[in-house]
Scaffold this active site. Structure first.
Site, PDB file in Angstrom:
ATOM      1  N   ASP A 293      17.051  -7.728   5.754  1.00  0.00           N
ATOM      2  CA  ASP A 293      18.119  -7.194   4.939  1.00  0.00           C
ATOM      3  C   ASP A 293      19.286  -6.899   5.861  1.00  0.00           C
ATOM      4  O   ASP A 293      19.254  -5.978   6.681  1.00  0.00           O
ATOM      5  CB  ASP A 293      17.716  -5.937   4.178  1.00  0.00           C
ATOM      6  CG  ASP A 293      18.787  -5.620   3.130  1.00  0.00           C
ATOM      7  OD1 ASP A 293      19.808  -6.338   3.108  1.00  0.00           O
ATOM      8  OD2 ASP A 293      18.608  -4.680   2.351  1.00  0.00           O
TER       9      ASP A 293
HETATM   10  C1  NOJ Z   1      22.115  -5.395   1.585  1.00  0.00           C
HETATM   11  C2  NOJ Z   1      21.242  -5.143   0.388  1.00  0.00           C
HETATM   12  O1  NOJ Z   1      20.305  -4.122   0.679  1.00  0.00           O
HETATM   13  C3  NOJ Z   1      20.499  -6.363  -0.099  1.00  0.00           C
HETATM   14  O2  NOJ Z   1      19.835  -6.054  -1.285  1.00  0.00           O
HETATM   15  C4  NOJ Z   1      21.454  -7.514  -0.272  1.00  0.00           C
HETATM   16  O3  NOJ Z   1      20.762  -8.637  -0.748  1.00  0.00           O
HETATM   17  C5  NOJ Z   1      22.112  -7.797   1.069  1.00  0.00           C
HETATM   18  N1  NOJ Z   1      22.845  -6.626   1.538  1.00  0.00           N
HETATM   19  C6  NOJ Z   1      23.059  -8.997   1.010  1.00  0.00           C
HETATM   20  O4  NOJ Z   1      24.181  -8.685   0.291  1.00  0.00           O
END
Ligand code: NOJ
Length: 748
Positions: A293
């Site tokens: 993430d």
């Molecule tokens: C952070 C988020 O926690 C996640 O859910 C998301 O897919 C990514 N950023 C990409 O935007």
């Protein structure tokens, strides 16, 4: 010239190795009958270490960013073969442009994978996932994801960072809006529906995208509901409450997983060997790839788990994380780690194999541009059938929380109607959070929906009254003047769209600003008031719950929200939504969910020394599974075909559901079970089944549930997943406080 020599050399190598495509446009799939695995191996054999690491690297384009780092050099990185996937780049034209760089300007011409957060729609926006979950309608939820995939795929996307399958029992956590709520059984069923919807029947028809089960794992168990915070839970809770939706997604064939930002019991999920290697890749035999993430590898430094980024990269790759999103840790350090012997090249090969497998499966080596299709994009995006599906899903997501004296549905023949509130005519808030390429201007507001519905027959007086937050009350006077002229008052209040989602935790989950005062002033006029709630999480609204004659929970209902809400308000659709999450009375009760343990001193109002509060009841404002209809349903004749059963038998539970009111309507019948004595204690009840049943007014049906010993399994103290013989109480009814029950015995 140098380039031509390179290409020729590569073609010779490819030929000699009995391999296939290296560069689309130069050489097409030479051996189409080779299996994907053989093709992956052939390509892998040609790749340098740096090129392999490129495949393990995902960067954002400069179109959007959802985190702290922006790399300005991503186009250069594509040309150098140092990045294999891009996110936040979409539309047929832009993905084609970037794909061309990868296919025509790199040594091996390996196509890029394009990812994006297509969470509840790409351009046609559906209700937020928590809202969709309130439908308990798995077919409609699957259809919602299908529409999202069809639109996203036409715009060049191959991969969505969805579904979020995190169980969330704390409404302070803003990301509760992105999931299926608090229950593991419902959440697992919805996870499967969404995976099936996104991935469709495969990638032959370019109408599907790779799904991504996130955030692995237990991101929703953040302490105090504060985003990114620590998770410290037992392995039993992890395995029983938080992991099953991930397992269900894996079993449904989800192709990718995203690790969570949080730690679990002291080890960040990004380097959690046990979660990633032992459970996901070994126990569940997951064949796809794991992406971080965002910068979660880098974040292991502030976590206090890695001394620097290089160390963090070593830990995460060795734990099984295959792709680094945006952190550039693999990009900067992985080659050195391999050269220093800290990471085996076989691990790199494993990761790259998992990623290339997806690119082959998507058919990108045959035609790297097959998803980026301007004609399909024009024809499919916001197609009438997609808008119709979004409206239908939105209607199904609405939950009627209160309806005194059958105030709703409203007649279409009213002379005057006041439409008040900061959310009554807000387009942008209708989108909710994570609305991908959704455009606020495409949204139908509540006011617009009502105007269309009533087509000039009713005089509609609109006043905003106040903002969602802030202390300004200057609009109250006009709102009250409008209210006084009207037969009925509709007031739309709640949260702004940005108040839930990522990095949007709140400690006070009552109505922000002066909205509650506005509602109080409107109710004080003595006119009938319908409160339309828009929010991304349960709210604490005890005064409104007791005093507003009608309350309709509408979440953030998406592009067609205003039409859908009007359909329900004016009786063209009988509401059938049920809460996928408990609504507490106040923040002090949190965490409050329907299936806690009983304790040794269960609440007794006459005994001070029992488990309760001095200043509030234990009970919620509205329980999990709750939702009214314009009609009424009665349950009777609960029977089981046997009172005793063993582990090879199935119990059939039957119950009669009758529509006893004045409207045709749909009910969601819910089955709950309690294991009375266990070698480890069991929750006070657990959802084990649900069924939607449509009944005409006056009609009744007998419905059945099946239950086997396997459905009663749990993790004992030795972490064995077993059902234990003994007594089980069952209840069937319209919410988690159902009282119609019986008892069965598992004999062995
Ligand atoms: C952070 C988020 O926690 C996640 O859910 C998301 O897919 C990514 N950023 C990409 O935007």
């Amino acid at each position: 010239m140098k380039k031509i020599i390179h290409i020729t050399a590569l073609l010779v190598v490819a030929y000699l190795m009995n391999s296939f495509v290296l560069r689309s446009g130069i050489m097409k799939n030479a051996l189409p009958d080779k299996t994907v695995e053989q093709r992956v191996d052939s390509l892998l054999a040609l790749m340098t270490l740096e090129e392999k690491i490129g495949q393990m690297t995902l960067f954002t384009s400069d179109w959007e960013m959802t985190g702290p780092t922006l790399r300005a050099t991503y186009k250069e990185d594509i040309r150098k073969g140092r990045v294999g996937a891009i996110f936040n780049a979409h539309t047929a034209a832009y993905t084609k442009e970037l794909q061309r760089l990868a296919v025509e300007e790199t040594r091996l011409g390996i196509p890029l994978l394009f990812g994006y957060d297509v969470i509840h729609g790409y351009k046609t926006i559906f209700p937020i996932p928590l809202g969709e979950s309130a439908s308990w309608d798995l077919t409609a939820i699957e259809q919602g994801a299908r529409v999202a995939a069809i639109e996203a795929a036409a715009s060049g996307l191959h991969w969505t960072f969805a579904p979020m399958v995190d169980i969330a029992r704390d409404p302070r956590w803003g990301r509760i809006s992105e999931g299926a709520g608090e229950d593991t059984y419902l959440g697992s069923a919805i996870a499967v529906a969404r995976v099936k919807g996104f991935q469709g029947t495969g990638f032959d028809n370019t109408d599907a995208v790779l799904a991504c089960a996130k955030h692995y794992a237990a991101y929703g168990a953040a302490q105090a509901g504060r985003d990114y915070h620590t998770v410290d839970i037992s392995e039993q809770v992890m395995r029983e409450v938080y992991l099953p939706p991930f397992k269900a997604a894996a079993d449904a064939g989800v192709w990718t997983f995203m690790n969570a930002f949080n730690e679990w019991n002291g080890i960040p999920a990004t380097a959690h060997d046990y979660l990633l290697k032992d459970i996901l890749k070994w126990e569940w035999a997951f064949p796809g790839f794991v992406v971080t993430d965002y910068t979660s590898i880098n974040e292991m430094v502030p976590h206090g788990y890695a001394s620097d980024y290089k160390h963090a990269g070593e830990l995460s790759v060795n734990a099984g994380v295959d792709m680094d999103m945006q952190g550039a840790v693999y990009y900067n350090h992985l080659a050195d780690l391999v050269r220093e012997g800290k990471v085996k090249e076989s691990r790199i090969d494993d990761a790259v194999r998992r990623i290339l497998r997806m690119k082959f499966m998507l058919g990108l080596f045959e035609d790297p541009y097959r998803f980026s299709n301007a004609e399909r994009e024009k024809r499919l995006i916001m197609a009438p059938e997609h808008l119709a599906a979004a409206r239908d899903m939105a209607r199904k997501s609405l939950v009627l929380l209160r309806n005194e004296k059958q105030l709703l549905p409203l007649p279409k023949t009213m002379k005057t109607l006041a439409v008040i509130g900061p959310l009554a005519d807000s387009k942008v808030d209708m989108l909710g959070n994570w609305s991908a390429a959704g455009d606020a201007k495409d949204c139908v507001t509540l006011l617009e929906g009502i105007r269309t519905k009533l087509q000039g027959s009713t005089q509609i007086i609109y006043e905003k009254g106040c903002n969602v937050d802030g202390t300004d009350r200057t609009g109250f006077a006009k709102a009250l003047a409008a209210a006084k002229k009207a037969q009925v008052i509709l007031v739309a209040v709640g949260e702004a769209g940005w108040m839930s989602g990522e990095a949007a935790s709140r400690t006070d989950i009552s109505l922000p600003g002066v909205q509650e005062d506005l509602v109080k002033a409107l109710i004080a006029t003595g006119k009938p008031v319908v409160v339309v709630l828009m929010n991304g999480r349960p709210l604490t609204i005890p005064w409104i719950a007791d005093n507003a004659p009608a309350i309709l929970e509408t979440w953030f209902a998406g592009t067609q929200g205003g039409h859908a809400i009007s359909d329900v308000l004016f009786g063209d659709y009988n509401p059938s939504g049920k809460l996928p999450v408990t609504f507490p009375r106040n923040v002090g009760q949190i965490p409050l969910f329907y299936n806690p343990k009983n304790t040794g001193r269960p609440m007794n109002p006459n005994d001070k020394y029992t488990s309760k509060y001095l200043d509030a009841p234990n009970t919620p404002q509205w329980p999990f599974g709750f939702g009214l209809s314009y009609t009424t349903f009665e349950y009777s004749d609960l029977k089981t075909d046997k009172k005793e059963f063993d582990r090879n038998e199935t119990v059939t539970i039957s119950v009669k559901v009758a529509n006893t009111g004045q409207y045709d309507g749909e009910e969601t019948a819910q089955l709950y079970v309690r294991d009375l004595v266990g070698s480890v204690t069991r929750p006070v009840r657990e959802l084990k089944g649900f069924q939607k049943v449509f009944l005409k007014k006056g009609e009744s049906k007998v419905i059945q549930f099946k239950l086997r010993a396997d459905d009663l399994r749990f993790y004992n103290a030795d972490l064995q997943f077993r059902a234990e013989p003994g007594d089980f109480d069952l209840w069937v009814g319209s919410h988690s406080d159902a009282t119609l029950g019986t008892r069965i015995v598992l004999t062995r």
